[in-house]
Design a protein around this motif. Structure first.
Motif, short mmCIF file in Angstrom:
data_model
loop_
_atom_site.label_atom_id
_atom_site.label_comp_id
_atom_site.label_asym_id
_atom_site.label_seq_id
_atom_site.Cartn_x
_atom_site.Cartn_y
_atom_site.Cartn_z
N PRO A 114 3.23 17.28 -19.96
CA PRO A 114 3.07 15.84 -19.27
C PRO A 114 2.26 14.90 -20.16
O PRO A 114 1.29 15.29 -20.48
CB PRO A 114 2.59 16.36 -17.87
CG PRO A 114 2.78 17.75 -17.63
CD PRO A 114 2.74 18.35 -18.95
N THR A 115 2.87 13.68 -20.02
CA THR A 115 2.14 12.77 -20.94
C THR A 115 2.37 11.48 -20.19
O THR A 115 3.01 11.08 -19.41
CB THR A 115 3.25 12.47 -22.34
OG1 THR A 115 3.20 13.67 -22.82
CG2 THR A 115 2.50 11.41 -23.04
N CYS A 116 0.88 10.90 -20.39
CA CYS A 116 0.66 9.74 -19.46
C CYS A 116 0.67 8.31 -20.45
O CYS A 116 -0.34 8.18 -21.55
CB CYS A 116 -0.68 9.55 -19.17
SG CYS A 116 -1.07 8.16 -17.95
N LEU A 117 1.85 7.72 -20.56
CA LEU A 117 1.83 6.45 -21.37
C LEU A 117 1.94 5.33 -20.37
O LEU A 117 2.62 4.56 -20.04
CB LEU A 117 3.41 6.24 -21.81
CG LEU A 117 3.81 7.43 -23.05
CD1 LEU A 117 4.97 7.39 -23.29
CD2 LEU A 117 2.57 7.44 -23.96
N SER A 145 0.89 2.98 -30.25
CA SER A 145 0.18 4.15 -29.64
C SER A 145 0.48 5.08 -30.84
O SER A 145 -0.74 6.03 -31.05
CB SER A 145 0.85 4.35 -28.63
OG SER A 145 0.68 3.39 -27.60
N ILE A 146 1.49 5.35 -31.43
CA ILE A 146 1.66 6.44 -32.26
C ILE A 146 1.02 5.99 -33.67
O ILE A 146 0.31 6.80 -34.22
CB ILE A 146 3.14 6.28 -32.89
CG1 ILE A 146 4.15 6.33 -31.65
CG2 ILE A 146 3.40 7.39 -33.85
CD1 ILE A 146 5.62 6.34 -31.94
N ASP A 201 8.71 0.83 -32.09
CA ASP A 201 8.65 1.26 -30.77
C ASP A 201 9.78 2.51 -30.51
O ASP A 201 10.76 2.28 -31.21
CB ASP A 201 8.87 0.22 -29.70
CG ASP A 201 7.64 -0.85 -29.82
OD1 ASP A 201 6.61 -0.50 -30.52
OD2 ASP A 201 7.83 -1.90 -29.26
N ALA A 202 9.60 3.19 -29.58
CA ALA A 202 10.51 4.04 -29.35
C ALA A 202 10.85 4.51 -27.88
O ALA A 202 9.85 3.99 -27.03
CB ALA A 202 10.15 5.68 -29.89
N ILE A 237 -0.36 12.35 -27.99
CA ILE A 237 -0.10 10.71 -27.45
C ILE A 237 -0.53 10.51 -26.24
O ILE A 237 -0.34 11.35 -25.33
CB ILE A 237 1.11 10.42 -28.03
CG1 ILE A 237 2.28 11.13 -27.08
CG2 ILE A 237 1.11 10.55 -29.54
CD1 ILE A 237 3.59 10.73 -27.58
N GLY A 238 -0.82 9.26 -26.03
CA GLY A 238 -1.08 8.70 -24.46
C GLY A 238 -2.46 9.00 -23.91
O GLY A 238 -3.40 9.02 -24.96
#
Length: 472
Positions: free
Chosen positions: A29-32, A60-61, A103-104, A177-178
């Motif tokens: 799980p990822t927190c953006l 972010s990347i 951006d993605a 990431i994130g």
């Protein structure tokens, strides 16, 4: 006047462009986070304003890649000498980055899971007042199509080498990431690549770049895909990873039931308290969250250090300092990375409990509740992954004592430990110290079998270093 300024301005003399597209898959799980705290949830994920899709910012990347490149090439806290991301952060007027990162958007409508957390008082071992929070996470398995473009003026070999280093880090899952990356969130990997190289000194390549469908997202089906970015760009990396770190990969089983409270129920008829689960490979699986394990380790580390009459600054140096909770100290990130662990082969059972009136000794009216912890068996297994950056000998000794307490079941994890839950039993541990290129292995087939340790004397030296640090 304007035309004269344009003529005198330093212009880029681009001789080659390389376009790289990849399919990024979230492993945990990822927190953006969007930064929006208004609403029922303290932190919601960032979404695109036009489409109902999760948004992964190029900034972010870029930040994650830049940090990884610096650490990989020069070690932690080294000055940046790379050219891939332009000037150093300390420079007021640095060179522009030759790497363009778009951006993605997620390929599908985002599926989110809710996690909640709370700060635990290390003395009373109860939740502190007004210290509960919840946040949205993107589920594991979410995919993003991202695109890079490298503009080459000179230093072609160095630029491509640094590009391969960071993209290979994404490919191997070495870059997260994130938010809350130190607690297991944001782990990802790149599944496939597509690469186009344009030599702008050739007429055909200039036309090919101009007619390239830059506006489209995702892979172009008429072109080939690759698994390895290094093979695609024909680059062989001779440089050694200079990151100084200690890694511990330990395999445990459940000695007792385990219950880590979940912030969301699966249905209206679910028990009052259920164990935390996260979606992996299309199904919900029980997990030991990195936030829970890190909190347990920190509290036990404080207890060990206080017992040895040592200043608790050792704890802050390892686990970091949160400025919002301690405004007398400078905020620092945790140097200890605690990954989230999937617990395999478990059984869910519901247990009914009731509160007892301590005065009468009878059941307290209206206090009946039920819980659903997970139970282990002979096949139950979970793998704990810890990584300490820039380890010092006494810090390694403290981590070894923490692993020992987990191994023997003296340190429970999760809630309701007062009724016998949360005990683990160690089976195998592999400890790797990168700076000395050493590996230690600890094994124990079952609780009744003897413990086997490779070079136990070396590990004892780290514990001795902790005692010496205390004496100092």
């Amino acid at each position: 006047m304007i035309n004269q300024c344009l003529r005198e301005r330093n212009q880029r003399h681009i001789i080659q462009r390389i376009i790289v597209r990849g399919l990024l898959v979230l492993d945990t799980p990822t927190c953006l986070g969007s930064g929006d705290t208004e609403g029922d949830i303290d932190l919601v994920i960032l979404r695109d304003s036009l489409e109902d899709k999760a948004l992964l910012m190029g900034s972010s990347i870029a930040g994650a890649l830049r940090n990884y490149l610096r650490d990989y090439e020069y070690g932690y806290n080294a000055d940046e000498i790379s050219v891939l991301f332009g000037g150093q952060r300390s420079e007021k007027e640095g060179e522009q980055s030759p790497l363009i990162i778009n951006d993605a958007l997620s390929n599908t409508t985002p599926h989110v899971e809710l996690r909640d957390g709370v700060k635990i008082n290390s003395i009373s071992r109860t939740a502190e007042d007004r210290q509960k929070y919840d946040l949205e996470l993107l589920e594991a398995g979410t995919q993003f199509d991202f695109c890079f473009e490298l503009l080459i003026e000179n230093n072609r070999e160095q630029l491509i080498k640094e590009l391969v280093i960071v993209l290979q880090g994404l490919e191997n899952g070495a870059i997260s990431i994130g938010m809350k990356k130190q607690r297991g969130f944001g782990r990802c990997h790149v599944k496939e690549w597509q690469v186009w190289q344009f030599d702008l000194q050739k007429y055909d390549d200039r036309i090919a770049w101009l007619t390239f469908p830059h506006w489209t997202t995702g892979f172009l089906t008429e072109y080939r895909t690759y698994k390895s970015i290094a093979d695609t760009l024909s680059v062989h990396l001779d440089e050694k990873d200079k990151r100084d770190r200690l890694t511990i990969n330990a395999t445990f089983t459940l000695a007792t039931p385990l219950l880590i409270r979940s912030g969301q129920a699966s249905s209206d008829k679910a028990p009052d308290v259920v164990h935390l689960k996260s979606r992996r490979d299309g199904e919900l699986q029980p997990v030991l969250s990195g936030t829970s394990l890190a909190g347990v380790l920190r509290h036990r580390a404080e207890r060990i250090v206080n017992t040895l009459h040592k200043n608790t600054s050792i704890i802050d140096e390892i686990f970091g300092v949160d400025f919002s909770k301690n405004k007398t100290k400078k905020a620092t990130a945790s140097r200890l990375i605690v990954h989230e662990s999937i617990i395999k082969e478990t059984t869910d059972l519901v247990q009914n409990r009731i509160a007892i009136n301590r005065f009468t000794g009878g059941a307290l009216h209206g206090a009946l509740f039920n819980e659903q912890p997970i139970f282990g068996n002979d096949k139950t297994e979970l793998n704990l992954e810890l990584e300490l950056r820039q380890p010092k000998p006494h810090e390694i000794g403290l981590l070894l004592l923490l692993i020992k307490d987990l191994w023997t079941g003296d340190l429970p994890v999760g809630g309701t430990s007062s009724v016998g839950r949360g005990r683990l039993q160690g089976k195998e541990a592999i400890i790797t110290l990168a700076s000395e290129n050493k590996i230690w292995k600890i094994t124990q087939g079952s609780k009744d079998e003897p413990l086997t340790i490779d070079n136990a004397e070396d590990l004892e030296k780290f514990v001795d270093a902790l005692n010496e640090e205390v004496a100092a």
